[in-house]
Write a protein that holds these residues in place. Structure first.
Motif, PDB file in Angstrom:
ATOM      1  N   GLU A   1     -68.489 -39.518  14.853  1.00 32.31           N
ATOM      2  CA  GLU A   1     -68.863 -38.588  13.784  1.00 32.31           C
ATOM      3  C   GLU A   1     -68.262 -37.200  14.035  1.00 32.31           C
ATOM      4  O   GLU A   1     -67.740 -36.558  13.121  1.00 32.31           O
ATOM      5  N   LYS A   2     -68.322 -36.752  15.285  1.00 31.39           N
ATOM      6  CA  LYS A   2     -67.791 -35.427  15.636  1.00 31.39           C
ATOM      7  C   LYS A   2     -66.298 -35.346  15.356  1.00 31.39           C
ATOM      8  O   LYS A   2     -65.823 -34.402  14.734  1.00 31.39           O
ATOM      9  N   TRP A   3     -65.551 -36.352  15.807  1.00 30.21           N
ATOM     10  CA  TRP A   3     -64.097 -36.289  15.714  1.00 30.21           C
ATOM     11  C   TRP A   3     -63.568 -36.668  14.338  1.00 30.21           C
ATOM     12  O   TRP A   3     -62.398 -36.460  14.039  1.00 30.21           O
ATOM     13  N   ALA A   4     -64.420 -37.210  13.473  1.00 28.79           N
ATOM     14  CA  ALA A   4     -64.011 -37.530  12.096  1.00 28.79           C
ATOM     15  C   ALA A   4     -64.576 -36.520  11.106  1.00 28.79           C
ATOM     16  O   ALA A   4     -64.529 -36.746   9.899  1.00 28.79           O
ATOM     17  N   SER A   5     -65.111 -35.409  11.594  1.00 26.20           N
ATOM     18  CA  SER A   5     -65.735 -34.416  10.718  1.00 26.20           C
ATOM     19  C   SER A   5     -64.684 -33.733   9.844  1.00 26.20           C
ATOM     20  O   SER A   5     -63.502 -33.673  10.187  1.00 26.20           O
ATOM     21  N   ASP A   6     -65.132 -33.193   8.716  1.00 25.48           N
ATOM     22  CA  ASP A   6     -64.229 -32.460   7.829  1.00 25.48           C
ATOM     23  C   ASP A   6     -63.588 -31.283   8.551  1.00 25.48           C
ATOM     24  O   ASP A   6     -62.419 -30.964   8.325  1.00 25.48           O
ATOM     25  N   ALA A   7     -64.351 -30.640   9.423  1.00 21.19           N
ATOM     26  CA  ALA A   7     -63.817 -29.495  10.163  1.00 21.19           C
ATOM     27  C   ALA A   7     -62.638 -29.931  11.037  1.00 21.19           C
ATOM     28  O   ALA A   7     -61.585 -29.287  11.053  1.00 21.19           O
ATOM     29  N   ARG A   8     -62.806 -31.024  11.750  1.00 24.89           N
ATOM     30  CA  ARG A   8     -61.734 -31.523  12.628  1.00 24.89           C
ATOM     31  C   ARG A   8     -60.532 -31.989  11.801  1.00 24.89           C
ATOM     32  O   ARG A   8     -59.385 -31.683  12.116  1.00 24.89           O
TER      33      ARG A   8
ATOM     34  N   HIS B   1     -58.705 -40.505  14.021  1.00 25.67           N
ATOM     35  CA  HIS B   1     -59.105 -40.159  12.653  1.00 25.67           C
ATOM     36  C   HIS B   1     -58.124 -39.188  11.996  1.00 25.67           C
ATOM     37  O   HIS B   1     -57.871 -39.272  10.791  1.00 25.67           O
ATOM     38  N   GLY B   2     -57.553 -38.271  12.783  1.00 27.76           N
ATOM     39  CA  GLY B   2     -56.583 -37.330  12.233  1.00 27.76           C
ATOM     40  C   GLY B   2     -55.313 -38.031  11.776  1.00 27.76           C
ATOM     41  O   GLY B   2     -54.783 -37.736  10.700  1.00 27.76           O
TER      42      GLY B   2
ATOM     43  N   HIS C   1     -47.583 -19.452  11.447  1.00 26.51           N
ATOM     44  CA  HIS C   1     -48.409 -19.137  10.277  1.00 26.51           C
ATOM     45  C   HIS C   1     -49.875 -19.130  10.731  1.00 26.51           C
ATOM     46  O   HIS C   1     -50.279 -19.975  11.531  1.00 26.51           O
ATOM     47  N   THR C   2     -50.648 -18.187  10.232  1.00 28.39           N
ATOM     48  CA  THR C   2     -52.080 -18.166  10.556  1.00 28.39           C
ATOM     49  C   THR C   2     -52.896 -18.365   9.285  1.00 28.39           C
ATOM     50  O   THR C   2     -52.421 -18.136   8.169  1.00 28.39           O
ATOM     51  N   ARG C   3     -54.139 -18.801   9.481  1.00 30.61           N
ATOM     52  CA  ARG C   3     -55.087 -18.946   8.369  1.00 30.61           C
ATOM     53  C   ARG C   3     -56.472 -18.626   8.904  1.00 30.61           C
ATOM     54  O   ARG C   3     -56.735 -18.730  10.100  1.00 30.61           O
ATOM     55  N   GLN C   4     -57.371 -18.268   8.007  1.00 26.25           N
ATOM     56  CA  GLN C   4     -58.767 -18.064   8.393  1.00 26.25           C
ATOM     57  C   GLN C   4     -59.615 -19.164   7.784  1.00 26.25           C
ATOM     58  O   GLN C   4     -59.311 -19.698   6.711  1.00 26.25           O
ATOM     59  N   ARG C   5     -60.693 -19.501   8.500  1.00 30.30           N
ATOM     60  CA  ARG C   5     -61.634 -20.514   8.028  1.00 30.30           C
ATOM     61  C   ARG C   5     -63.025 -20.143   8.526  1.00 30.30           C
ATOM     62  O   ARG C   5     -63.178 -19.374   9.466  1.00 30.30           O
ATOM     63  N   ARG C   6     -64.021 -20.726   7.899  1.00 34.23           N
ATOM     64  CA  ARG C   6     -65.402 -20.551   8.359  1.00 34.23           C
ATOM     65  C   ARG C   6     -65.699 -21.573   9.440  1.00 34.23           C
ATOM     66  O   ARG C   6     -65.442 -22.759   9.273  1.00 34.23           O
ATOM     67  N   TYR C   7     -66.237 -21.093  10.559  1.00 34.48           N
ATOM     68  CA  TYR C   7     -66.605 -21.965  11.662  1.00 34.48           C
ATOM     69  C   TYR C   7     -67.848 -22.752  11.267  1.00 34.48           C
ATOM     70  O   TYR C   7     -68.856 -22.164  10.847  1.00 34.48           O
ATOM     71  N   GLU C   8     -67.763 -24.063  11.400  1.00 35.36           N
ATOM     72  CA  GLU C   8     -68.841 -24.945  10.925  1.00 35.36           C
ATOM     73  C   GLU C   8     -70.165 -24.744  11.658  1.00 35.36           C
ATOM     74  O   GLU C   8     -71.224 -25.016  11.109  1.00 35.36           O
ATOM     75  N   LYS C   9     -70.126 -24.249  12.890  1.00 37.87           N
ATOM     76  CA  LYS C   9     -71.372 -24.136  13.661  1.00 37.87           C
ATOM     77  C   LYS C   9     -72.203 -22.911  13.290  1.00 37.87           C
ATOM     78  O   LYS C   9     -73.422 -22.973  13.291  1.00 37.87           O
ATOM     79  N   ASP C  10     -71.521 -21.775  12.991  1.00 35.69           N
ATOM     80  CA  ASP C  10     -72.309 -20.568  12.732  1.00 35.69           C
ATOM     81  C   ASP C  10     -71.836 -19.754  11.526  1.00 35.69           C
ATOM     82  O   ASP C  10     -72.369 -18.692  11.249  1.00 35.69           O
ATOM     83  N   GLY C  11     -70.832 -20.255  10.805  1.00 35.86           N
ATOM     84  CA  GLY C  11     -70.366 -19.558   9.609  1.00 35.86           C
ATOM     85  C   GLY C  11     -69.465 -18.363   9.864  1.00 35.86           C
ATOM     86  O   GLY C  11     -69.048 -17.695   8.917  1.00 35.86           O
ATOM     87  N   SER C  12     -69.156 -18.079  11.121  1.00 35.13           N
ATOM     88  CA  SER C  12     -68.285 -16.938  11.423  1.00 35.13           C
ATOM     89  C   SER C  12     -66.842 -17.264  11.031  1.00 35.13           C
ATOM     90  O   SER C  12     -66.459 -18.430  10.888  1.00 35.13           O
TER      91      SER C  12
END
Length: 200
Positions: free
Chosen positions: A31-38, A65-66, A172-183
């Motif tokens: 579940e962890k390694w197939a998460s949307d975040a990963r 999974h990736g 290239h860089t991008r920003q995203r919301r961290y799934e654990k705390d929203g930062s």
């Protein structure tokens, strides 16, 4: 191999096989390694891959999974994995070679090699890239935390300067919301062209 060579190899690898065996054997690993975040890291990498028939090797592929996600994005891509964890390689959802990146040969014949959230797990990133680049037919695609914090898992903090020695590197860089705390977190994607063939 001398004692000092063994010590240097252990220092370079740092997150040894046993560490990754535990990561992929625990409850909820799938579940962890197939998460949307990963899987989002694979989407980020896929943005720069040509939509044409390609053979791709995902180094540090875990449970695969990736790689499966990439083949969904473009069915013309054939993806295989290369993973240090035997447990992960045996359970993988795609063909996966089991080996140690710093000492075992990489399988030949791949257009692109991927290091998706993998390079930061090595202290000597130059040693890793010196093994990976010569094996790539067309290039290497890397994603890493941008100027990530060092901890027991992340042993290198990388930014643009980390790739200045590689001609043709595209960053290239991008920003995203961290799934654990929203930062907000910043990720970096790097494309390194394959090393030019030399003639004798």
């Amino acid at each position: 191999m001398s004692f000092f060579q063994q010590l240097r190899a252990r220092w370079q690898r740092a997150n040894p096989r046993g560490f990754w065996e535990r990561e992929y054997s625990g409850a909820g690993a799938g579940e962890k390694w197939a998460s949307d975040a990963r899987l989002g890291f694979y989407d980020f990498a896929a943005e720069v891959l040509p939509r044409e028939p390609l053979r791709i090797l995902d180094i540090g592929s875990g449970l695969g999974h990736g790689g499966r996600r990439l083949m969904t994005i473009c069915p013309l891509w054939i993806v295989e994995g290369f993973e240090i964890s035997r447990a992960a390689a045996e359970q993988a959802v795609m063909p996966t070679h089991c080996g140690d990146l710093l000492k075992d040969p990489l399988p030949p014949g791949f257009d692109y090699l991927l290091l998706i959230q993998t390079l930061e797990h090595f202290r000597d990133t130059g040693a890793v890239l010196s093994r990976v680049l010569p094996s790539a037919g067309r290039g290497v695609v890397i994603t890493v935390p941008y100027r990530g914090k060092l901890n027991r898992k992340h042993l290198a903090s990388l930014d643009e300067a980390s790739f200045q020695a590689y001609p043709g590197a595209i960053v290239h860089t991008r920003q995203r919301r961290y799934e654990k705390d929203g930062s907000l977190k910043t990720d970096m994607r790097v494309v390194l062209p394959a090393a030019p063939m030399t003639t004798k």
